[in-house]
Design a protein around this motif. Sequence first.
Motif, PDB file in Angstrom:
ATOM      1  N   MET A  21      -7.082  -9.792  17.759  1.00 23.36           N
ATOM      2  CA  MET A  21      -6.988  -8.853  16.348  1.00 23.36           C
ATOM      3  C   MET A  21      -5.796  -8.010  16.317  1.00 23.36           C
ATOM      4  N   LYS A  22      -5.356  -7.984  15.102  1.00 22.44           N
ATOM      5  CA  LYS A  22      -4.064  -6.916  15.090  1.00 22.44           C
ATOM      6  C   LYS A  22      -4.650  -5.558  15.217  1.00 22.44           C
ATOM      7  N   PRO A  23      -3.623  -4.724  15.807  1.00 18.88           N
ATOM      8  CA  PRO A  23      -3.688  -3.515  15.827  1.00 18.88           C
ATOM      9  C   PRO A  23      -3.360  -2.839  14.305  1.00 18.88           C
ATOM     10  N   LYS A  24      -4.274  -1.569  14.256  1.00 20.62           N
ATOM     11  CA  LYS A  24      -4.113  -1.160  12.701  1.00 20.62           C
ATOM     12  C   LYS A  24      -3.729   0.213  12.509  1.00 20.62           C
ATOM     13  N   VAL A  25      -3.187   0.765  11.548  1.00 24.93           N
ATOM     14  CA  VAL A  25      -2.647   1.915  11.188  1.00 24.93           C
ATOM     15  C   VAL A  25      -2.896   2.190   9.786  1.00 24.93           C
ATOM     16  N   MET A  26      -3.425   3.602   9.558  1.00 21.81           N
ATOM     17  CA  MET A  26      -3.436   4.098   8.197  1.00 21.81           C
ATOM     18  C   MET A  26      -2.267   4.902   8.031  1.00 21.81           C
ATOM     19  N   GLN A  27      -1.549   4.851   6.765  1.00 20.56           N
ATOM     20  CA  GLN A  27      -0.652   5.872   6.593  1.00 20.56           C
ATOM     21  C   GLN A  27      -1.109   6.625   5.448  1.00 20.56           C
ATOM     22  N   ILE A  28      -1.148   7.763   5.767  1.00 24.20           N
ATOM     23  CA  ILE A  28      -1.562   9.129   4.747  1.00 24.20           C
ATOM     24  C   ILE A  28      -0.365   9.881   4.144  1.00 24.20           C
ATOM     25  N   CYS A  29      -0.732   9.556   2.785  1.00 23.78           N
ATOM     26  CA  CYS A  29       0.540  10.447   1.989  1.00 23.78           C
ATOM     27  C   CYS A  29      -0.245  10.794   0.488  1.00 23.78           C
ATOM     28  N   LEU A  30      -0.816  11.820   0.887  1.00 23.43           N
ATOM     29  CA  LEU A  30      -1.639  12.416  -0.546  1.00 23.43           C
ATOM     30  C   LEU A  30      -0.660  13.378  -1.031  1.00 23.43           C
ATOM     31  N   SER A  31       0.238  12.885  -2.023  1.00 25.08           N
ATOM     32  CA  SER A  31       1.290  13.663  -2.669  1.00 25.08           C
ATOM     33  C   SER A  31       1.316  12.795  -4.160  1.00 25.08           C
ATOM     34  N   ASP A  32       1.493  13.670  -5.000  1.00 22.74           N
ATOM     35  CA  ASP A  32       1.624  13.241  -6.489  1.00 22.74           C
ATOM     36  C   ASP A  32       3.321  13.379  -6.763  1.00 22.74           C
ATOM     37  N   GLY A  33       4.031  13.459  -5.931  1.00 23.24           N
ATOM     38  CA  GLY A  33       5.660  13.389  -6.064  1.00 23.24           C
ATOM     39  C   GLY A  33       6.247  12.047  -5.826  1.00 23.24           C
ATOM     40  N   TRP A  34       7.350  12.070  -5.967  1.00 21.89           N
ATOM     41  CA  TRP A  34       8.037  10.702  -5.656  1.00 21.89           C
ATOM     42  C   TRP A  34       9.562  10.984  -5.201  1.00 21.89           C
ATOM     43  N   GLY A  35       9.803  10.752  -3.830  1.00 13.80           N
ATOM     44  CA  GLY A  35      11.106  11.013  -2.982  1.00 13.80           C
ATOM     45  C   GLY A  35      11.142  10.211  -1.884  1.00 13.80           C
ATOM     46  N   GLY A  36      11.951  10.376  -1.227  1.00 12.98           N
ATOM     47  CA  GLY A  36      12.107   9.891   0.142  1.00 12.98           C
ATOM     48  C   GLY A  36      10.864   9.815   0.990  1.00 12.98           C
ATOM     49  N   LEU A  37      10.584  10.997   0.986  1.00 11.22           N
ATOM     50  CA  LEU A  37       9.003  11.084   1.980  1.00 11.22           C
ATOM     51  C   LEU A  37       7.986  10.071   1.359  1.00 11.22           C
ATOM     52  N   GLU A  38       7.726  10.080   0.062  1.00  2.00           N
ATOM     53  CA  GLU A  38       6.737   9.218  -0.543  1.00  2.00           C
ATOM     54  C   GLU A  38       6.932   8.023  -0.453  1.00  2.00           C
ATOM     55  N   MET A  39       8.347   7.422  -0.532  1.00  2.00           N
ATOM     56  CA  MET A  39       8.625   5.948  -0.608  1.00  2.00           C
ATOM     57  C   MET A  39       8.712   5.464   0.842  1.00  2.00           C
ATOM     58  N   TYR A  40       8.462   6.359   1.923  1.00  2.00           N
ATOM     59  CA  TYR A  40       8.766   5.749   3.184  1.00  2.00           C
ATOM     60  C   TYR A  40       7.380   4.820   3.672  1.00  2.00           C
ATOM     61  N   PRO A  41       6.077   5.374   3.602  1.00  2.00           N
ATOM     62  CA  PRO A  41       5.245   4.556   4.011  1.00  2.00           C
ATOM     63  C   PRO A  41       5.215   2.929   3.172  1.00  2.00           C
ATOM     64  N   ALA A  42       5.661   2.856   2.087  1.00  2.00           N
ATOM     65  CA  ALA A  42       5.756   1.485   1.271  1.00  2.00           C
ATOM     66  C   ALA A  42       6.856   0.830   2.118  1.00  2.00           C
ATOM     67  N   ARG A  43       8.108   1.617   2.419  1.00  2.00           N
ATOM     68  CA  ARG A  43       9.298   0.840   3.163  1.00  2.00           C
ATOM     69  C   ARG A  43       9.106   0.229   4.313  1.00  2.00           C
ATOM     70  N   ILE A  44       8.121   1.028   5.303  1.00  2.00           N
ATOM     71  CA  ILE A  44       7.948   0.356   6.517  1.00  2.00           C
ATOM     72  C   ILE A  44       6.788  -0.725   6.702  1.00  2.00           C
ATOM     73  N   ILE A  45       5.994  -0.772   5.619  1.00  2.00           N
ATOM     74  CA  ILE A  45       4.804  -1.603   5.435  1.00  2.00           C
ATOM     75  C   ILE A  45       4.969  -3.193   5.832  1.00  2.00           C
ATOM     76  N   PRO A  46       5.960  -3.745   4.979  1.00  2.00           N
ATOM     77  CA  PRO A  46       6.374  -5.189   5.422  1.00  2.00           C
ATOM     78  C   PRO A  46       6.943  -5.320   6.654  1.00  2.00           C
TER      79      PRO A  46
END
Length: 380
Positions: free
Chosen positions: A1-26
């Motif tokens: 079974m693959k190890p699993k992680v939840m990325q939590i980002c409860l932001s309604d903005g859009w900048g480098g911080l907010e882009m980071y989770p989607a950038r690393i997911i692939p």
Amino acid sequence: MKPKVMQICLSDGWGGLEMYPARIIPELARQGWEAHGLALEGSRVASSLVDAGIDPLTVGSRGQALWRVRRILAYLKAHGIEVLHCHKSSDLRLGALLVSLRPQLRLFFTDHMGVTRPKRDPFHRWSYGKVHRLFSISEATRRRNLNAFPLPAERIRRLYLSIDPAPYVDDLDAGEKSALRAELGIPEGAVAIGLPGRFSRGKGQALWIEALGRLAEMAPDQAWQGVLIGGLTVGEGSDEAVVAELRGRVAELGLESRVSFAGFRSDLPSCLKALDIVCVPSRNEAFGLTVIEAMAAGRPVVGSSSGAIPELVSEETGRLAAPDAPEAWAAALVELLGDAGLRERLGAAGRRRVQEEFTLSGHVAALVGEYAGQEAAPEA
């Protein structure tokens, strides 16, 4: 079974911080981890996670996330998730609460912004006390974090941000590059001096324009074009008052024909390839993603000698200038304008450094090592 992680980002903005989770997911997927996400309903973060290939859990607000904590815990249990990674300090309330209710969870936090004041009151001692590892994105921010957070030094690790260098390889043919330069307002034969980024007072565009005014006086016979790349409206993330002030100052200095406002571009990697010099005059950058993007494109960088930028730019890859000294910026630009060979050497060295130190695959490898409990060497 693959190890699993939840990325939590409860932001309604859009900048480098907010882009980071989607950038690393692939890349997380390529390295064997299954990613999940928690985001605000209808936010750009949520849509970016969908684009990255996951269906995130969403909540209506940060407050709703707290009173729906049992629902989130049930989701974590149902999916076998034991690693949480928060990206906003305000989300640590939720992360710490989840760990308190389910102690086997491991909580990680990336300080993307750089803390500006101590956080050692009882609430922060409780919430940060639940963090297994805090990631600082530069040595500059790590030094501040060591002083500000109620954590021992071994739990605060510097982990530089990174990019996939592949899209930045200069693969444009002469015709493509000529057409793109024309779109950006660069006359044929001119050396293009670019400044990409959101328009705001901290990003240094005003200083840069003053430096170009000095440059026009210092090198009157040189052919160059300043190019500002970034959204021009609030909807595109910029301060419209700043844009208006910059346009006014460009007119006052008589630089209308030598400075172009290219607007928002979704093809920044290609735009960087069309430039000859990239400037990053931010006064207090916590990292400087634009710096390594420009280096990956093989472009010399002139950056501020403050914040984290001196960790990225050296005499081998560019030049540094004080963030309040337009004359120093103009002098650095004069040197680079007159020496195409120097620009080429600095750009090549920058590209090599990115490939050696700032690749997304290397960043995620270090990250998943931490997720998996592999202890890194202690940092001073």
